[in-house]
Design a protein around this motif. Structure first.
Motif, PDB file in Angstrom:
ATOM      1  N   LYS A   7       0.845  -1.192   0.000  1.00  0.00           N
ATOM      2  CA  LYS A   7       0.000   0.000   0.000  1.00  0.00           C
ATOM      3  C   LYS A   7       0.884   1.247   0.000  1.00  0.00           C
ATOM      4  O   LYS A   7       1.876   1.308   0.711  1.00  0.00           O
ATOM      5  N   PRO A   8       0.549   2.257  -0.824  1.00  0.00           N
ATOM      6  CA  PRO A   8       1.360   3.488  -0.830  1.00  0.00           C
ATOM      7  C   PRO A   8       1.434   4.114   0.558  1.00  0.00           C
ATOM      8  O   PRO A   8       0.465   4.107   1.314  1.00  0.00           O
ATOM      9  N   PHE A   9       2.605   4.620   0.883  1.00  0.00           N
ATOM     10  CA  PHE A   9       2.787   5.253   2.190  1.00  0.00           C
ATOM     11  C   PHE A   9       2.118   6.621   2.218  1.00  0.00           C
ATOM     12  O   PHE A   9       1.989   7.294   1.191  1.00  0.00           O
ATOM     13  N   ASP A  10       1.725   7.020   3.419  1.00  0.00           N
ATOM     14  CA  ASP A  10       1.145   8.347   3.615  1.00  0.00           C
ATOM     15  C   ASP A  10       2.302   9.346   3.658  1.00  0.00           C
ATOM     16  O   ASP A  10       3.092   9.356   4.602  1.00  0.00           O
ATOM     17  N   ILE A  11       2.426  10.169   2.614  1.00  0.00           N
ATOM     18  CA  ILE A  11       3.518  11.135   2.514  1.00  0.00           C
ATOM     19  C   ILE A  11       3.074  12.453   3.158  1.00  0.00           C
ATOM     20  O   ILE A  11       2.082  13.047   2.754  1.00  0.00           O
ATOM     21  N   VAL A  12       3.814  12.886   4.174  1.00  0.00           N
ATOM     22  CA  VAL A  12       3.464  14.089   4.923  1.00  0.00           C
ATOM     23  C   VAL A  12       4.107  15.332   4.306  1.00  0.00           C
ATOM     24  O   VAL A  12       3.539  16.420   4.332  1.00  0.00           O
ATOM     25  N   PHE A  13       5.302  15.155   3.736  1.00  0.00           N
ATOM     26  CA  PHE A  13       6.027  16.264   3.099  1.00  0.00           C
ATOM     27  C   PHE A  13       6.904  15.682   1.996  1.00  0.00           C
ATOM     28  O   PHE A  13       7.475  14.599   2.162  1.00  0.00           O
ATOM     29  N   GLU A  14       7.017  16.418   0.881  1.00  0.00           N
ATOM     30  CA  GLU A  14       7.920  15.961  -0.173  1.00  0.00           C
ATOM     31  C   GLU A  14       8.318  17.120  -1.072  1.00  0.00           C
ATOM     32  O   GLU A  14       7.499  17.976  -1.413  1.00  0.00           O
ATOM     33  N   ASP A  15       9.618  17.143  -1.433  1.00  0.00           N
ATOM     34  CA  ASP A  15      10.097  18.024  -2.497  1.00  0.00           C
ATOM     35  C   ASP A  15      11.167  17.246  -3.258  1.00  0.00           C
ATOM     36  O   ASP A  15      11.246  16.014  -3.141  1.00  0.00           O
ATOM     37  N   ASP A  16      12.002  17.914  -4.032  1.00  0.00           N
ATOM     38  CA  ASP A  16      12.962  17.177  -4.854  1.00  0.00           C
ATOM     39  C   ASP A  16      14.166  16.662  -4.066  1.00  0.00           C
ATOM     40  O   ASP A  16      14.967  15.894  -4.597  1.00  0.00           O
TER      41      ASP A  16
END
Length: 318
Positions: free
Chosen positions: A87-96
């Motif tokens: 199952k895809p993880f719950d991403i709280v923050f993301e940038d490059d």
């Protein structure tokens, strides 16, 4: 890139994701299954070339370097089942440069020690296009909550420095047995790592151990237990669990340092895991210096257990 088992020369061009890494560590990563002793042997012998030249094992790769890796024959191994996409993880923050995900309890952060895969292997499987994904820190298998993953080596290096210097602020929520009285309390107890006879990793309070500092703040208390927030000033293995257990307040559901008889009662009452959650993270972005403050609420099963504690206390103590 993983090397084939066929004995042939491999030519690799270093990309941005591997730039800055020591060549010995790079070879350990790409030559999966090859003993480290063999890696160092082919480096010393000059069979590995960088831009057609010999290099020392401490050489740090530059973007655009051309590597020649000699033929390496690996012993045939039994087929290893593929890492499930999951199952895809719950991403709280993301940038490059990085991402922060909300890790579920019961999943190790990486494979090894009898675990075939963990968060990082599953994340790479879910994102086959990603050139670089590496853990910045770790959480125990039964701990849920915020986990940082670097998407660039430059970000990983800076974040590791920040971790060592105490510039990544981590706070956890845990439910412990007993009435915690102080609104805020510092615990400074040195911790020593050792292996049990069965080969399991354990930690104990010992003057011969490494310095460890936790700040415990009371969130709410009842007659039988207390909900506390723990801020880590150091990041030792099992630090929260050992500091609190040694202080007479074992974590609910802790199967290594907890109250085992109590844990059996708690399981019957509905707590099926250790009550420890990485709830808050604060740090400056490693590349942009932007201030980042992140929070993760208690998972539903822990929140529900707190509600049941309140209801039981009301019935018993009015």
């Amino acid at each position: 890139m993983a090397l084939s088992k066929a004995p042939s020369v491999a030519h690799v061009r270093v990309d941005e994701g591997s730039a800055g890494q020591r060549i010995d560590n790079f070879l350990v990563r790409v030559c999966k299954g090859v003993p480290k002793s063999h890696i160092y042997r082919i480096l010393r012998s000059g069979e590995v070339r960088v831009n057609s030249k010999r290099v020392a094992q401490t050489y740090r790769l530059q973007e655009g370097d051309e590597l020649r890796i000699p033929p390496i024959r690996l012993a045939e191994k039994a087929d290893v089942p593929p890492v499930p996409v999951g199952k895809p993880f719950d991403i709280v923050f993301e940038d490059d440069a990085l991402l922060v995900l909300d890790k579920p309890a019961g999943l190790a952060v990486h494979g090894g020690s009898g675990v075939s895969f963990g968060v990082i292997e599953q994340l790479r499987r879910q994102r086959p296009e990603a050139k670089f994904l590496e853990l910045v820190h770790r959480l125990d298998r039964e701990t849920s909550g915020l986990l940082i993953v670097a998407k660039k080596r430059s970000a990983l290096t800076v974040l590791h420095d920040m971790m060592r210097e105490g510039r990544v602020h981590k706070r956890y929520l845990t439910l412990v047995a007993g009435r915690w009285l102080n609104l805020q309390q510092h615990i400074k107890l040195a911790l020593h790592k050792y292996l049990t006879e069965g080969g399991e990793r354990r930690v104990s309070v010992s003057p011969e151990g490494k310095p460890a500092h936790s700040i415990v703040r009371l969130v709410k208390r009842w007659q039988s237990c207390s909900l506390v927030e723990v801020e880590l000033k150091t990041g030792r293995t099992h630090q929260i669990r050992v500091h609190l257990s040694h202080s007479g307040f074992p974590l609910f559901g802790d199967d290594k340092y907890g109250d085992f008889a109590l844990n059996k009662q708690l399981e019957k009452a509905g707590l099926k895991r250790m009550f420890l959650h990485a709830a808050k993270l604060g740090f400056r972005h490693p590349l942009t210096d932007q201030e980042i403050e992140l929070a993760s609420p208690l998972p539903a099963e822990l929140e529900a257990f707190v509600v049941s504690v309140e209801q039981n206390e009301e019935r018993e103590y009015g």
